[in-house]
Scaffold this active site. Structure first.
Site, PDB file in Angstrom:
ATOM      1  N   ILE A   1      39.400  45.904  40.819  1.00 12.66           N
ATOM      2  CA  ILE A   1      38.522  45.412  39.772  1.00 12.66           C
ATOM      3  C   ILE A   1      39.001  44.007  39.437  1.00 12.66           C
ATOM      4  O   ILE A   1      40.165  43.668  39.662  1.00 12.66           O
ATOM      5  CB  ILE A   1      38.490  46.326  38.525  1.00 12.66           C
ATOM      6  CG1 ILE A   1      39.902  46.588  37.977  1.00 12.66           C
ATOM      7  CG2 ILE A   1      37.801  47.641  38.828  1.00 12.66           C
ATOM      8  CD1 ILE A   1      39.913  47.492  36.744  1.00 12.66           C
ATOM      9  N   ASP A   2      38.110  43.176  38.926  1.00 12.70           N
ATOM     10  CA  ASP A   2      38.437  41.784  38.681  1.00 12.70           C
ATOM     11  C   ASP A   2      39.619  41.641  37.734  1.00 12.70           C
ATOM     12  O   ASP A   2      39.879  42.517  36.899  1.00 12.70           O
ATOM     13  CB  ASP A   2      37.236  41.046  38.090  1.00 12.70           C
ATOM     14  CG  ASP A   2      36.059  40.984  39.048  1.00 12.70           C
ATOM     15  OD1 ASP A   2      36.287  41.093  40.263  1.00 12.70           O
ATOM     16  OD2 ASP A   2      34.919  40.819  38.580  1.00 12.70           O
ATOM     17  N   ARG A   3      40.313  40.527  37.830  1.00 14.93           N
ATOM     18  CA  ARG A   3      41.491  40.283  37.003  1.00 14.93           C
ATOM     19  C   ARG A   3      41.181  40.436  35.515  1.00 14.93           C
ATOM     20  O   ARG A   3      41.964  41.019  34.768  1.00 14.93           O
ATOM     21  CB  ARG A   3      42.034  38.876  37.276  1.00 14.93           C
ATOM     22  CG  ARG A   3      43.214  38.497  36.395  1.00 14.93           C
ATOM     23  CD  ARG A   3      43.894  37.227  36.862  1.00 14.93           C
ATOM     24  NE  ARG A   3      42.970  36.111  36.935  1.00 14.93           N
ATOM     25  CZ  ARG A   3      43.306  34.896  37.379  1.00 14.93           C
ATOM     26  NH1 ARG A   3      44.536  34.678  37.814  1.00 14.93           N
ATOM     27  NH2 ARG A   3      42.429  33.930  37.407  1.00 14.93           N
TER      28      ARG A   3
ATOM     29  N   ARG B   1      28.462  41.846  36.916  1.00 15.71           N
ATOM     30  CA  ARG B   1      28.369  40.546  36.260  1.00 15.71           C
ATOM     31  C   ARG B   1      27.130  39.790  36.701  1.00 15.71           C
ATOM     32  O   ARG B   1      26.404  39.212  35.879  1.00 15.71           O
ATOM     33  CB  ARG B   1      29.643  39.747  36.554  1.00 15.71           C
ATOM     34  CG  ARG B   1      30.910  40.409  36.014  1.00 15.71           C
ATOM     35  CD  ARG B   1      32.179  39.838  36.614  1.00 15.71           C
ATOM     36  NE  ARG B   1      32.344  38.431  36.275  1.00 15.71           N
ATOM     37  CZ  ARG B   1      33.354  37.690  36.726  1.00 15.71           C
ATOM     38  NH1 ARG B   1      34.294  38.234  37.511  1.00 15.71           N
ATOM     39  NH2 ARG B   1      33.449  36.421  36.386  1.00 15.71           N
TER      40      ARG B   1
END
Length: 321
Positions: free
Chosen positions: A138-140, A246
């Site tokens: 998952i994104d930072r 997103r």
């Protein structure tokens, strides 16, 4: 002189060349191909190909080769880091570990990343002899539930589940604070996505592309709204594309608050007491029963900045179970 190797459970259903790479990392692939063609390497006394998948219990016969030794494991992180990462554990059994990844922590290293989850995995070995394996990312700046496999066999099964190549698919549910409020209040976003690189900074980005994009689908449902200026939304990705949630929310003119890459960085949110950082959280993950284990259903508590934002906006905060 020949050697016999019985395939173990951890190596079940992997390609034969992968088995050799794993146990004889210095053995040249070209020589493996040659030995297989000549029948010097056999599986259950039958000729085999590098692409054949081996099964637990099968026996590989091969000439005597230099066996790769496993280096003695050493702790690569500090005691403080080990104690910290163990606080993130939401669930643990013999097969998997589920953690609540903090906001701002990258899953893997990269340019300008000095500390990542991958650097901390030794702290999550517990009673195992090997560090857990990353299955998905998952994104930072996305927080929440992240699954780790505790052995190779489970890693392979989970990889298939996450990729949708298995009937036992992983179910993921996210919570997001978005600008605006989607209409209708629930539905499906079905827009193909294409990964691109922006010339000015060479950073990867994703955009909707009806012609060349890959199939991507997201379910959404509005949980609560504030005068249609902001909404708390539940998101369920039915595919797993980079930045899917997103980009999909931005595509319906409801970018996620604090998402500066896709148009969600707004001064209005900041003026209302909302921190202008990404508000996306992997809230729940459901893992089907696998490898003799049981179904796992885990809920990840919200990060502090999202809790504070919901309170500032007067939105109902989803309760932890």
């Amino acid at each position: 002189m020949t050697q016999l190797h019985t395939i173990k459970e951890d190596d079940d259903d992997i390609r034969l060349d992968r088995w050799f790479k794993r146990h004889y990392p210095g053995f040249p692939h070209a020589l493996l191909e040659k030995y297989l063609r000549k029948g010097l390497i056999r599986v259950d006394e039958k000729k085999a190909k590098t692409s054949d998948r081996v099964q637990a219990g099968q026996v590989i016969r091969c000439p005597e080769l230099e066996v790769a030794t496993t280096p003695k494991l050493k702790r690569a992180i500090s005691e403080d880091d080990m104690q910290e990462v163990r606080k993130w554990v939401l669930y643990k059994d013999a097969n998997v570990i589920v953690i609540n990844k903090p906001f701002g922590l990258a899953v893997q290293g990269g340019t300008k990343i000095t500390r990542s989850l991958d650097d901390l995995l030794d702290g999550l070995m517990f009673d195992a002899t090997e560090r857990p394996k990353l299955i998905h990312r998952i994104d930072r700046d996305t927080s929440g539930a992240l699954v780790l496999a505790r052995n190779r066999k489970v890693a392979a099964l989970l990889a298939k589940s996450f990729a949708g190549r298995s009937d036992n698919k992983i179910e993921k549910t996210y919570l997001a604070l978005v600008n605006g409020s989607p209409l209708p209040p629930y539905g499906v976003i079905d827009l193909p996505l294409l990964k691109i690189a922006r010339a000015e900074n060479d950073r990867e980005q994703v955009e909707v592309d009806e012609e060349e994009g890959k199939f991507a689908k997201t379910e959404y449902k509005v949980i609560d709204t504030l005068a249609r200026k902001f909404a708390l939304v539940e998101l369920k990705p039915l595919t797993g594309r980079m930045h899917q949630l997103r980009v999909h929310m931005a595509a319906i003119n409801c970018p996620i608050v604090g998402d500066h890459k896709y148009g969600g960085g707004t001064d209005e949110a900041k003026s209302l007491g909302v921190e202008n950082i990404l508000h996306l959280h992997a809230r729940r993950i459901v893992i089907p029963a696998l490898a003799g284990g049981k179904k796992v259903d885990v809920l990840a508590p919200l990060p502090p900045h999202m809790k504070a934002s919901f309170q500032a906006l007067g939105l109902d905060i989803p309760k932890d179970r």
